[in-house]
Enzyme design. Sequence first.
Site, PDB file in Angstrom:
ATOM      1  N   LEU A   1       1.007  -1.097  -0.222  1.00 52.21           N
ATOM      2  CA  LEU A   1      -0.090  -0.019   0.020  1.00 52.21           C
ATOM      3  C   LEU A   1       0.864   1.271   0.004  1.00 52.21           C
ATOM      4  CD1 LEU A   1      -2.763  -0.892   2.862  1.00 52.21           C
ATOM      5  CD2 LEU A   1      -2.830  -1.058   0.141  1.00 52.21           C
ATOM      6  N   ASP A   2       0.226   2.428  -0.533  1.00 50.13           N
ATOM      7  CA  ASP A   2       1.090   3.542  -0.298  1.00 50.13           C
ATOM      8  C   ASP A   2       1.363   4.070   0.956  1.00 50.13           C
ATOM      9  OD1 ASP A   2       1.240   3.497  -3.496  1.00 50.13           O
ATOM     10  OD2 ASP A   2      -0.673   4.685  -3.553  1.00 50.13           O
TER      11      ASP A   2
END
Length: 230
Positions: free
Chosen positions: A100-101
């Site tokens: 995930l960012d």
Amino acid sequence: MRLDKFICRCTELSRSDAKKYLKRGAIKVADEVIKDPGFQVYPESVVTFNGNLLSFSAARYIMLHKPTDCICSNVDELYPSVLHLVEVDRAFDLHIAGRLDADTTGLVLITDDGQWSHKITSPKKECQKRYRVQLSKPIPENATQRFKEGVQLQNEPKLTRPALLEVLGEKEALLTISEGKYHQVKRMFAAIGNRVIGLHREQIGDIELDQELSLGQWRYLTEEEVNTIS
Ligand code: URA
């Protein structure tokens, strides 16, 4: 457990490489050469590979509720790695099954079972991931249809795979995708002229983020959850 799986668990070998070594007679169980990949072994079995004892340690499977400002990487960069949040021995021997960012929250799966994480991250497996998305502008009426048909992301040769958009409000939706290109959700909304301002992953395959976990908390997956990834 099957002997080929035992070998993969104890080494860096893929299942097909393990089978090659079995065929060549490189593997002994209790001092006997075994060539059958399906031969049953147990964690306490004495298995050698080219004369070296393989030591079995059970794989670990963890879910984390990722907060913002940490990254899904085994090394710290601008932000620290999410692995600092997982207080287990040898946490940095684990890896993240689907990143995930830094500014995205939600479900992150962490393991040391490479074959299991491959089933989540390999594009061929088409494992579905569901995201809750907050947007800067109202969602256009045709967005559901456009995502179903696939949209063109910048610098990608092909349209995105069919994705399911469930509109929850003027600027809020659930998006389920079965691929994991770099910044995929943000780029999909950019492709239809919108901007993601909040992103949270709720589900990977059949594994849902445990509502009991607050941001930064983690727990081991149940055996049932582990087995849903196949
Ligand atoms: N898509 C994105 O754009 N960011 C994420 O963190 C996950 C999916």
